[in-house]
Structure formats: structure tokens, C-alpha cells
Design a protein around this motif. Structure first.
Motif, PDB file in Angstrom:
ATOM      1  N   SER A  46      -4.700   5.910  -8.427  1.00  0.00           N
ATOM      2  CA  SER A  46      -3.329   6.434  -8.310  1.00  0.00           C
ATOM      3  C   SER A  46      -2.971   6.869  -6.891  1.00  0.00           C
ATOM      4  CB  SER A  46      -3.146   7.600  -9.277  1.00  0.00           C
ATOM      5  OG  SER A  46      -3.985   8.669  -8.895  1.00  0.00           O
ATOM      6  N   GLY A  47      -3.870   6.651  -5.951  1.00  0.00           N
ATOM      7  CA  GLY A  47      -3.578   6.997  -4.558  1.00  0.00           C
ATOM      8  C   GLY A  47      -3.971   8.402  -4.157  1.00  0.00           C
ATOM      9  N   LEU A  48      -4.882   9.011  -4.886  1.00  0.00           N
ATOM     10  CA  LEU A  48      -5.307  10.382  -4.579  1.00  0.00           C
ATOM     11  C   LEU A  48      -5.880  10.522  -3.166  1.00  0.00           C
ATOM     12  CD1 LEU A  48      -7.101  11.315  -7.937  1.00  0.00           C
ATOM     13  CD2 LEU A  48      -4.897  12.175  -7.109  1.00  0.00           C
ATOM     14  N   PHE A  49      -6.529   9.484  -2.662  1.00  0.00           N
ATOM     15  CA  PHE A  49      -7.207   9.549  -1.368  1.00  0.00           C
ATOM     16  C   PHE A  49      -6.237   9.497  -0.183  1.00  0.00           C
ATOM     17  CE2 PHE A  49      -9.942   7.240   1.870  1.00  0.00           C
ATOM     18  CZ  PHE A  49     -10.685   8.351   2.229  1.00  0.00           C
TER      19      PHE A  49
ATOM     20  N   VAL B 234      -5.986  -0.769  -2.640  1.00  0.00           N
ATOM     21  CA  VAL B 234      -6.127  -1.936  -3.511  1.00  0.00           C
ATOM     22  C   VAL B 234      -6.678  -1.484  -4.852  1.00  0.00           C
ATOM     23  CG1 VAL B 234      -7.427  -4.090  -3.858  1.00  0.00           C
ATOM     24  CG2 VAL B 234      -6.569  -3.509  -1.592  1.00  0.00           C
ATOM     25  N   ASP B 235      -6.110  -2.018  -5.903  1.00  0.00           N
ATOM     26  CA  ASP B 235      -6.660  -1.784  -7.241  1.00  0.00           C
ATOM     27  C   ASP B 235      -6.302  -2.964  -8.119  1.00  0.00           C
ATOM     28  OD1 ASP B 235      -7.654   1.203  -8.509  1.00  0.00           O
ATOM     29  OD2 ASP B 235      -7.285  -0.434  -9.926  1.00  0.00           O
TER      30      ASP B 235
ATOM     31  N   LEU C  42      -1.583   1.322  -9.959  1.00  0.00           N
ATOM     32  CA  LEU C  42      -0.912   0.970  -8.703  1.00  0.00           C
ATOM     33  C   LEU C  42       0.543   1.432  -8.685  1.00  0.00           C
ATOM     34  CD1 LEU C  42      -2.334  -2.505  -7.734  1.00  0.00           C
ATOM     35  CD2 LEU C  42      -2.638  -0.338  -6.563  1.00  0.00           C
ATOM     36  N   LEU C  43       1.177   1.468  -9.846  1.00  0.00           N
ATOM     37  CA  LEU C  43       2.539   2.012  -9.892  1.00  0.00           C
ATOM     38  C   LEU C  43       2.531   3.483  -9.485  1.00  0.00           C
ATOM     39  CD1 LEU C  43       3.931   0.361 -13.161  1.00  0.00           C
ATOM     40  CD2 LEU C  43       4.496  -0.215 -10.777  1.00  0.00           C
ATOM     41  N   LYS C  44       1.501   4.217  -9.909  1.00  0.00           N
ATOM     42  CA  LYS C  44       1.364   5.627  -9.500  1.00  0.00           C
ATOM     43  C   LYS C  44       1.025   5.710  -8.003  1.00  0.00           C
ATOM     44  CE  LYS C  44      -0.032   8.681 -12.257  1.00  0.00           C
ATOM     45  NZ  LYS C  44      -0.370   9.667 -13.211  1.00  0.00           N
ATOM     46  N   ALA C  45       0.164   4.819  -7.530  1.00  0.00           N
ATOM     47  CA  ALA C  45      -0.201   4.804  -6.112  1.00  0.00           C
ATOM     48  C   ALA C  45       1.022   4.497  -5.244  1.00  0.00           C
ATOM     49  CB  ALA C  45      -1.301   3.771  -5.862  1.00  0.00           C
ATOM     50  N   LYS C  46       1.899   3.657  -5.754  1.00  0.00           N
ATOM     51  CA  LYS C  46       3.114   3.318  -5.013  1.00  0.00           C
ATOM     52  C   LYS C  46       3.976   4.564  -4.799  1.00  0.00           C
ATOM     53  CE  LYS C  46       6.823  -0.062  -5.049  1.00  0.00           C
ATOM     54  NZ  LYS C  46       7.440  -1.182  -5.764  1.00  0.00           N
ATOM     55  N   VAL C  47       4.047   5.417  -5.799  1.00  0.00           N
ATOM     56  CA  VAL C  47       4.791   6.678  -5.668  1.00  0.00           C
ATOM     57  C   VAL C  47       4.143   7.546  -4.588  1.00  0.00           C
ATOM     58  CG1 VAL C  47       5.424   8.817  -6.867  1.00  0.00           C
ATOM     59  CG2 VAL C  47       5.651   6.614  -8.041  1.00  0.00           C
TER      60      VAL C  47
ATOM     61  N   TYR D  65       4.282   6.850   5.951  1.00  0.00           N
ATOM     62  CA  TYR D  65       4.819   5.670   6.630  1.00  0.00           C
ATOM     63  C   TYR D  65       3.771   4.564   6.802  1.00  0.00           C
ATOM     64  CZ  TYR D  65       2.280   6.998  10.815  1.00  0.00           C
ATOM     65  OH  TYR D  65       1.283   7.297  11.690  1.00  0.00           O
ATOM     66  N   ASN D  66       2.479   4.908   6.676  1.00  0.00           N
ATOM     67  CA  ASN D  66       1.411   3.972   7.029  1.00  0.00           C
ATOM     68  C   ASN D  66       0.532   3.539   5.848  1.00  0.00           C
ATOM     69  OD1 ASN D  66       0.297   6.541   6.754  1.00  0.00           O
ATOM     70  ND2 ASN D  66      -1.061   6.346   8.511  1.00  0.00           N
ATOM     71  N   VAL D  67       1.043   3.650   4.628  1.00  0.00           N
ATOM     72  CA  VAL D  67       0.266   3.264   3.444  1.00  0.00           C
ATOM     73  C   VAL D  67       0.934   2.080   2.762  1.00  0.00           C
ATOM     74  CG1 VAL D  67      -0.595   3.996   1.188  1.00  0.00           C
ATOM     75  CG2 VAL D  67      -0.586   5.610   3.080  1.00  0.00           C
ATOM     76  N   HIS D  68       0.118   1.109   2.412  1.00  0.00           N
ATOM     77  CA  HIS D  68       0.584  -0.092   1.715  1.00  0.00           C
ATOM     78  C   HIS D  68      -0.291  -0.312   0.489  1.00  0.00           C
ATOM     79  CE1 HIS D  68       2.865  -0.848   5.354  1.00  0.00           C
ATOM     80  NE2 HIS D  68       1.760  -0.555   6.014  1.00  0.00           N
ATOM     81  N   ILE D  69       0.302  -0.843  -0.558  1.00  0.00           N
ATOM     82  CA  ILE D  69      -0.387  -1.035  -1.836  1.00  0.00           C
ATOM     83  C   ILE D  69      -0.470  -2.530  -2.145  1.00  0.00           C
ATOM     84  CG2 ILE D  69      -0.298  -0.501  -4.306  1.00  0.00           C
ATOM     85  CD1 ILE D  69      -0.574   1.952  -2.484  1.00  0.00           C
ATOM     86  N   VAL D  70      -1.651  -2.967  -2.631  1.00  0.00           N
ATOM     87  CA  VAL D  70      -1.853  -4.367  -2.990  1.00  0.00           C
ATOM     88  C   VAL D  70      -2.647  -4.432  -4.289  1.00  0.00           C
ATOM     89  CG1 VAL D  70      -2.925  -6.554  -2.288  1.00  0.00           C
ATOM     90  CG2 VAL D  70      -1.895  -5.071  -0.563  1.00  0.00           C
ATOM     91  N   GLN D  71      -2.170  -5.250  -5.226  1.00  0.00           N
ATOM     92  CA  GLN D  71      -2.966  -5.491  -6.431  1.00  0.00           C
ATOM     93  C   GLN D  71      -3.870  -6.676  -6.138  1.00  0.00           C
ATOM     94  OE1 GLN D  71      -0.863  -6.185 -10.110  1.00  0.00           O
ATOM     95  NE2 GLN D  71      -2.707  -5.852 -11.304  1.00  0.00           N
ATOM     96  N   ALA D  72      -5.182  -6.452  -6.278  1.00  0.00           N
ATOM     97  CA  ALA D  72      -6.140  -7.511  -5.962  1.00  0.00           C
ATOM     98  C   ALA D  72      -7.480  -7.239  -6.627  1.00  0.00           C
ATOM     99  CB  ALA D  72      -6.328  -7.622  -4.446  1.00  0.00           C
ATOM    100  N   ASP D  73      -8.264  -8.277  -6.702  1.00  0.00           N
ATOM    101  CA  ASP D  73      -9.633  -8.232  -7.216  1.00  0.00           C
ATOM    102  C   ASP D  73     -10.555  -7.848  -6.057  1.00  0.00           C
ATOM    103  OD1 ASP D  73     -12.226  -8.861  -8.095  1.00  0.00           O
ATOM    104  OD2 ASP D  73     -11.617 -10.730  -9.039  1.00  0.00           O
ATOM    105  N   ALA D  74     -11.366  -6.839  -6.239  1.00  0.00           N
ATOM    106  CA  ALA D  74     -12.260  -6.359  -5.169  1.00  0.00           C
ATOM    107  C   ALA D  74     -13.265  -7.419  -4.716  1.00  0.00           C
ATOM    108  CB  ALA D  74     -13.007  -5.114  -5.636  1.00  0.00           C
ATOM    109  N   ASP D  75     -13.523  -8.400  -5.545  1.00  0.00           N
ATOM    110  CA  ASP D  75     -14.453  -9.473  -5.168  1.00  0.00           C
ATOM    111  C   ASP D  75     -13.773 -10.589  -4.380  1.00  0.00           C
ATOM    112  OD1 ASP D  75     -16.714  -8.319  -6.319  1.00  0.00           O
ATOM    113  OD2 ASP D  75     -16.343  -9.259  -8.257  1.00  0.00           O
TER     114      ASP D  75
END
Length: 185
Positions: free
Chosen positions: A58-61, A75-76, A82-87, A93-103
């Protein structure tokens, strides 16, 4: 068949996190924050760094590193987290979110100064392969900061994952107050 089993496990994990996304922060904020603080104590290279947070949830970090970093990419695999991380990301200003497979991360190799992966490696079907992907994403002088859930990894098995991938350990944290080992490689 192995690929189907791997994909099935990843979908199952994503579905579990999608289901628990509404209570994720309530359940994990305190525990995750303790890991973030412990890991960052040993890092002095976050200033102006390009950071990848794999399994960002959820973007806690984000709030722990955005003031120092040039850019943070979270990435998650879980769409609802990711919807929560987007919030969360909208605050910075410097955070971007991407849905992806860690592998199979969709980034240019060696792009990141620091790759963080908190409490996600045990969810991967082939942790050794996942670590190799993280290693490829890290710049030449970059660092990996990876946690391994103690109840999922025996200490020797966790350390062996790094050694067999040719990673040099700079720091190992086994704090009895944390439910994870922390490795900086």
C-alpha cells in the motif's frame, strides 16, 4: 507445467493481498515500520538515489525515503494494494507506481541505486530467481535490501540464496524484535 504452477502461486498471493487490502495498513504498519527503520540505519546512500520498492504493498515505505531519494518506484502484483499505494504516492512528487511481476521487472537493467524488498521473497515460487532479477536491476555500486520472514526461511537457507547468486553481504540484521532477517547486499 512448472510455469503454470509458478503463475498459479503468484495469482493466489495477489488474490490474498487483494482480499486483505482494506485492512493491510492496520495489520502491518507497525511491523513494517520497524523493518524500514532497522534497514535504513545501515544505509547512507539514499541521498539522491533511484529506489525500487518491490512488493510495495500500500506504499507504507514511501514516506521513509522520498525526502532523500531522487525517484522511488513502487512495484506490486496486487492491483488493490497498488490502488492504495497510488493514493500514498500522490503526496510525493517523486513516487511512481507500477503493477508488475517481481520476476520480470519492466525496467532497464542496472537502473536502481537501491532495491528494497520487504517481506515478499517468501511469496515467490523461486526466490533464487527473484533475487537474480533484483541483482540485475541494481546499479554497479548499488545495494539490495531484502528481508526474509523467519518462519518461512531457515537462516542458512536464506543466506544461501544470496551466496548462490554471487551477492556480497554488507550487513546482516537478526533483531529478535523483528519477524524477518534483513540483508544488505
Amino acid at each position: 507445467m512448472k510455469i503454470l504452477n509458478s503463475w498459479s502461486k503468484k495469482r493466489s498471493i495477489a488474490n490474498r493481498y487483494n482480499i486483505t487490502s482494506n485492512s493491510y495498513d492496520e495489520q502491518y504498519t507497525q511491523e513494517q515500520t520497524a523493518k524500514y527503520i532497522a534497514a535504513q540505519k545501515t544505509l547512507n546512500q539514499l541521498q539522491y538515489a533511484t529506489i525500487l520498492d518491490v512488493g510495495c504493498g500500500s506504499g507504507l515505505f514511501f514516506s521513509h525515503v522520498t525526502d532523500k531519494a531522487q525517484m522511488v518506484i513502487g512495484v506490486d502484483f496486487s492491483h488493490k494494494l497498488l490502488l492504495k499505494a497510488k493514493v500514498q504516492a500522490k503526496q510525493f512528487y517523486n513516487v511512481h507506481i507500477v503493477q508488475a511481476d517481481a520476476d520480470h521487472l519492466p525496467f532497464k537493467k542496472t537502473l536502481f541505486d537501491v532495491v528494497f524488498a520487504f517481506t515478499m521473497l517468501q511469496n515467490m515460487p523461486a526466490p533464487k530467481k527473484t533475487l537474480l532479477e533484483f541483482k540485475q536491476q541494481t546499479s554497479t555500486n548499488g545495494k539490495l535490501v531484502i528481508t526474509g520472514l523467519k518462519k518461512a526461511f531457515k537462516l542458512t537457507a536464506f543466506l544461501d540464496l544470496f551466496e548462490t547468486n554471487g551477492l556480497t553481504l554488507f550487513e546482516f540484521i537478526d533483531d529478535p524484535n523483528l519477524n524477518c532477517y534483513i540483508i544488505i547486499a
